[in-house]
Scaffold this active site. Structure first.
Site, mmCIF file in Angstrom:
data_model
loop_
_atom_site.group_PDB
_atom_site.id
_atom_site.type_symbol
_atom_site.label_atom_id
_atom_site.label_comp_id
_atom_site.label_asym_id
_atom_site.label_seq_id
_atom_site.Cartn_x
_atom_site.Cartn_y
_atom_site.Cartn_z
ATOM 1 N N ASP A 106 0.548 -1.404 0.106
ATOM 2 C CA ASP A 106 -0.024 0.037 -0.061
ATOM 3 C C ASP A 106 0.890 1.084 -0.049
ATOM 4 O O ASP A 106 2.206 1.281 -0.649
ATOM 5 C CB ASP A 106 -0.978 -0.614 1.445
ATOM 6 C CG ASP A 106 -2.207 1.323 0.482
ATOM 7 O OD1 ASP A 106 -3.106 0.453 0.714
ATOM 8 O OD2 ASP A 106 -1.861 1.515 1.789
ATOM 9 N N TYR A 165 -2.909 11.314 0.722
ATOM 10 C CA TYR A 165 -4.034 11.913 0.070
ATOM 11 C C TYR A 165 -3.698 13.318 -0.434
ATOM 12 O O TYR A 165 -4.226 13.490 -1.403
ATOM 13 C CB TYR A 165 -4.822 11.011 0.014
ATOM 14 C CG TYR A 165 -4.522 9.382 0.738
ATOM 15 C CD1 TYR A 165 -5.178 9.023 -1.351
ATOM 16 C CD2 TYR A 165 -4.586 9.047 1.378
ATOM 17 C CE1 TYR A 165 -5.102 7.593 -0.388
ATOM 18 C CE2 TYR A 165 -4.360 7.565 1.784
ATOM 19 C CZ TYR A 165 -4.642 6.892 0.426
ATOM 20 O OH TYR A 165 -4.440 5.719 0.426
ATOM 21 N N HIS A 213 -5.638 -7.119 0.829
ATOM 22 C CA HIS A 213 -4.528 -6.087 0.236
ATOM 23 C C HIS A 213 -3.966 -6.689 1.613
ATOM 24 O O HIS A 213 -2.609 -6.219 1.009
ATOM 25 C CB HIS A 213 -5.805 -5.169 -0.216
ATOM 26 C CG HIS A 213 -4.424 -4.354 -0.148
ATOM 27 N ND1 HIS A 213 -3.895 -3.366 -1.375
ATOM 28 C CD2 HIS A 213 -4.617 -2.673 0.321
ATOM 29 C CE1 HIS A 213 -3.250 -2.687 -1.731
ATOM 30 N NE2 HIS A 213 -3.509 -1.953 -0.138
#
Length: 375
Positions: A177, A305, A353
């Site tokens: 990630d 982000y 994930h």
């Protein structure tokens, strides 16, 4: 700079406050639609929230986390929390593990022992690691970034300095990630120290501009990628770039809002074909949620982000050899444009994930296989 020992102890009043807020939840009615088509189903979340309040034992899991040696040090004006778990095996290779979002060092709870003490898990003791797990700034017990302009490159420089302070001049790095962006940057920051970069996945992921030059097999990989739930769910990249402060009020004030958000993302990240609670132990999931809640880091952890201008797959680096846990749906030909690939398995079991939480045995075994090639 000094390094201080650290231990987790959440005040009793914070535990009471969490339980009180959970008990006073103002529940939304269920919207029309099948299953998860409108988001986390009300009945599913109610059951999970009830367990968080009445069944989950934070103190037991807090004690388990405190079994790992933890420290805090200041680097580049940032207080950085990290785990440093040394192996008893001679010749163990130091290894930096970088967690992702919305995760924390809890991601590696079940993995660390398999790396530091492989013989206890039926593996070759000569493939042991000294494990360092820093908490990314703004996550858990690491201080939030001071100001904007933070990048994976800047985090990697923190890790390079941390490893220097710990006395390691030769080590490996792993990430999934967000960690898949940080780990290659650490190799760029310290190419003479890093022996290899290992990422969970993400290298060589095709984009629309690659389609014209693809063969049939590669087009099939691209189609598979575009059909994944995590490609079609809530666009957290756009949401957290646009208005993280707005949403942080709800996550910080309402544990059910926070739990719903975490459940939504962990559900979308689940590629196992099994229910989330079968892919990742429910207590382990709630330990991560609880850590975010008690540290108040739902907003501060969003900086990768809101400090970016858009989303893109990690490219990697060419300074040192690279390996992955799972190549597909990435395409090796594309990954080799920016990486020296020496480990590209296509038959590792698919999983969540956050594979370290889902299949720590297989993940540890594959990591040992890669680093045996470069150590």
């Amino acid at each position: 700079m000094s390094t201080e020992k650290f231990s987790i102890h959440i005040p009793h009043d914070d535990l009471h406050d969490l339980n009180d807020r959970l008990a006073r939840t103002r529940w939304s009615r269920q919207l029309p639609g099948e299953g998860w088509s409108r988001g986390v189903p009300v009945n599913y979340l109610k059951e999970l929230a009830d367990y968080w309040r009445d069944g989950y034992d934070w103190r037991r899991h807090e004690a388990r986390l405190n079994e790992f040696p933890q420290f805090v040090t200041e680097i580049d004006g940032q207080d950085i929390h990290f785990l440093h778990v040394r192996s008893t095996e001679p010749g163990a290779l130091p290894l930096v593990l970088t967690h992702g979002w919305p995760n924390s060092f809890v991601e590696f709870t079940d993995l660390i022992g398999r790396l530091t003490d492989p013989s206890a898990h039926g593996a070759d003791p000569s493939q042991a690691f000294h494990v360092v797990v820093p908490s990314v700034p703004g996550f858990g017990f690491s201080a939030p970034p001071r100001g904007t302009g933070w990048t994976a490159t800047r985090v990697a420089r923190l890790w390079a300095e941390l490893m220097r302070r710990l006395g390691y001049d030769r080590y490996g790095t792993q990430g999934g990630d967000f960690g898949a962006y940080v780990a290659p940057e650490l190799a760029r920051a310290a190419p003479d120290q890093v022996v290899g970069v290992y990422v969970v996945s993400g290298l060589g992921f095709p984009t629309e501009k690659d389609v014209p030059e693809m063969n049939d097999q590669e087009r099939a990989a691209y189609t598979e990628l575009m059909q994944q739930d995590w490609m079609n769910g809530v666009n957290h990249h756009a949401l957290l770039r646009a208005a993280p402060q707005t949403f942080a009020y709800g996550w910080h004030d309402s544990p059910v809002a926070a739990l719903a958000w975490m459940t939504q993302k962990f559900h979308e990240f689940n590629a196992t074909g099994r229910p989330l609670e079968q892919a990742i132990d429910r207590d382990l999931f709630l330990t991560n949620v609880s850590l975010y809640w008690f540290t108040g880091t739902f907003g501060s952890s969003a900086w990768p982000y809101y400090d970016s201008t858009g989303s893109g797959w990690p490219e990697g680096q060419t300074a040192v050899p690279t390996g992955v846990y799972s190549g597909p749906p990435g395409i090796r030909r594309l990954a080799e444009r920016h990486n020296t690939i020496v480990h590209w398995p296509e038959d590792n079991p698919a999983g969540h994930h956050f594979i370290a939480m889902d299949q720590p045995d297989r993940f540890a075994a594959d990591m040992r296989e890669f680093f045996a090639k470069v150590r």
